[in-house]
Design an enzyme around this catalytic site. Sequence first.
Site, PDB file in Angstrom:
ATOM      1  CB  SER A   1      51.295  45.009  37.455  1.00 44.29           C
ATOM      2  OG  SER A   1      51.105  45.907  38.092  1.00 44.29           O
TER       3      SER A   1
ATOM      4  CG  ASP B   1      49.965  51.795  33.060  1.00 43.76           C
ATOM      5  OD1 ASP B   1      48.683  51.634  33.480  1.00 43.76           O
ATOM      6  OD2 ASP B   1      50.779  50.364  32.671  1.00 43.76           O
TER       7      ASP B   1
ATOM      8  CG  HIS C   1      48.851  47.803  34.442  1.00 39.36           C
ATOM      9  ND1 HIS C   1      50.130  48.357  34.291  1.00 39.36           N
ATOM     10  CD2 HIS C   1      49.003  47.561  35.316  1.00 39.36           C
ATOM     11  CE1 HIS C   1      51.116  47.658  35.648  1.00 39.36           C
ATOM     12  NE2 HIS C   1      49.463  47.147  35.801  1.00 39.36           N
TER      13      HIS C   1
END
Length: 200
Positions: A104, A154, A185
């Site tokens: 991320s 996601d 995610h």
Amino acid sequence: MSTHTYHHLFKQGAPGAPLIVTLHGTGGNESQFHGFAAELLPQASILSPRGDVSEHGAARFFRRTGEGVYDMADLARATTALAAFIREMAAKAGAGEVYGFGFSNGANILANMLIEEPDLFARAGLLHPLIPFRPKPQPGLAGRRVLITAGRRDPICPPPLSEALATYMTGQGAETELLWHEGGHEIRQPEVDALARLLG
């Protein structure tokens, strides 16, 4: 000598072994992937810095003004500072090549270091990155090994942007693998397996 340091965990590996840099996601810390990296490559040195930006108490590596909207000046600052810190620590470790992976926000700063300082990382795992801008051409990426992982559902990293980043990396000559899972995610086992292959 870098002028900026990071709170971090460091494990000294064997002389000449790779240095693996682990970069956490928003709200994570230096412990998130440190032990995992040591399991992946026991002989490696491991460096796990904590992001130096706080977003409502959540650690990040650079500022943003909204979801998917980056403070580009702070991204540039963070990229330069973190790359200098990693170079210094790699020299201290007596490392051979430098490998890195991030999730991320950690994947985002790693991707930007690849774009701006492509000689730093020989191999990089970008787990659910989001690069919402068009990167500049970077011929220095030729021959680098890059893994990009993404979730087809996601909500934070839209699939077209994951595909665009993979296309960019391939276009610059990087040996690029794009791995999908059907979720969102979160990191799933196939990503862990692919990362082990990349770094092993």
